[in-house]
Design an enzyme around this catalytic site. Sequence first.
Site, PDB file in Angstrom:
ATOM      1  N   HIS A   1      72.216  47.301  50.259  1.00  0.00           N
ATOM      2  CA  HIS A   1      72.114  48.424  49.322  1.00  0.00           C
ATOM      3  C   HIS A   1      73.319  49.350  49.458  1.00  0.00           C
ATOM      4  O   HIS A   1      73.889  49.789  48.456  1.00  0.00           O
ATOM      5  CB  HIS A   1      70.820  49.191  49.573  1.00  0.00           C
ATOM      6  CG  HIS A   1      70.707  50.432  48.754  1.00  0.00           C
ATOM      7  ND1 HIS A   1      70.428  50.403  47.400  1.00  0.00           N
ATOM      8  CD2 HIS A   1      70.852  51.739  49.089  1.00  0.00           C
ATOM      9  CE1 HIS A   1      70.416  51.644  46.950  1.00  0.00           C
ATOM     10  NE2 HIS A   1      70.663  52.469  47.948  1.00  0.00           N
ATOM     11  N   GLU A   2      73.684  49.655  50.701  1.00  0.00           N
ATOM     12  CA  GLU A   2      74.799  50.580  50.931  1.00  0.00           C
ATOM     13  C   GLU A   2      76.122  50.012  50.435  1.00  0.00           C
ATOM     14  O   GLU A   2      77.001  50.760  50.019  1.00  0.00           O
ATOM     15  CB  GLU A   2      74.906  50.938  52.412  1.00  0.00           C
ATOM     16  CG  GLU A   2      73.802  51.837  52.912  1.00  0.00           C
ATOM     17  CD  GLU A   2      73.732  53.175  52.182  1.00  0.00           C
ATOM     18  OE1 GLU A   2      74.794  53.772  51.913  1.00  0.00           O
ATOM     19  OE2 GLU A   2      72.620  53.608  51.871  1.00  0.00           O
ATOM     20  N   LEU A   3      76.301  48.714  50.485  1.00  0.00           N
ATOM     21  CA  LEU A   3      77.542  48.117  49.986  1.00  0.00           C
ATOM     22  C   LEU A   3      77.552  48.003  48.461  1.00  0.00           C
ATOM     23  O   LEU A   3      78.612  48.028  47.843  1.00  0.00           O
ATOM     24  CB  LEU A   3      77.770  46.744  50.617  1.00  0.00           C
ATOM     25  CG  LEU A   3      78.172  46.761  52.088  1.00  0.00           C
ATOM     26  CD1 LEU A   3      78.241  45.346  52.630  1.00  0.00           C
ATOM     27  CD2 LEU A   3      79.488  47.477  52.309  1.00  0.00           C
ATOM     28  N   ARG A   4      76.396  47.890  47.849  1.00  0.00           N
ATOM     29  CA  ARG A   4      76.337  47.787  46.390  1.00  0.00           C
ATOM     30  C   ARG A   4      76.734  49.100  45.714  1.00  0.00           C
ATOM     31  O   ARG A   4      77.349  49.086  44.650  1.00  0.00           O
ATOM     32  CB  ARG A   4      74.937  47.378  45.953  1.00  0.00           C
ATOM     33  CG  ARG A   4      74.674  45.921  46.122  1.00  0.00           C
ATOM     34  CD  ARG A   4      73.368  45.515  45.466  1.00  0.00           C
ATOM     35  NE  ARG A   4      73.135  44.109  45.682  1.00  0.00           N
ATOM     36  CZ  ARG A   4      72.043  43.609  46.221  1.00  0.00           C
ATOM     37  NH1 ARG A   4      71.078  44.416  46.599  1.00  0.00           N
ATOM     38  NH2 ARG A   4      71.898  42.327  46.378  1.00  0.00           N
TER      39      ARG A   4
END
Length: 182
Positions: A103-106
Amino acid sequence: SSSSAASDVYKRQTHGFLGWQLLLLLAASAVACFFLARSLTSPILRLRQATRRFAAGDLSARTGGKVLGHNEISGLAHDFDEMAGKIENLVRSQQHLLRDISHELRSPLARLGIALELARQEENPEVRGKALARIELEAERMNEMIGQLLSLTRLDSGSIERPREDFDLRELLGRLVQDADY
């Protein structure tokens, strides 16, 4: 001769009686040994079933207190349950961490895509410069996140020890508001 016949009858009766006694003693011993062996192997079989289920991927497999008593086998079963619980928690934590990382990379990737599209479509050099600056910022953030992931891996392996750091929560919230505003 009658005394010898009487002693023969006595010997036959005694010998036959002793034979039955030995046979009954042997049968009773066999039954006792069967139950003793079963009481020793039954907990081991339960533990073995639980370990096979665990090895097959059922991380919730436990002996479930089916191994009773206060001996080495029940201690081993308790230790297995404890170990299985810790491994199950570790695997679940790892899965949760992977979802969070994904989620954090998206989020920065989505902002990168938006900024790139704005830079492509924009004729105004000032707006294009802002979009390119945003692309650079998001690329730096992703690089920083990847560095933090590598540090986290090293911390988990115990190869480095990182001291705690204080940070300004207002600054972090300000950056989050700016990201959302973009």
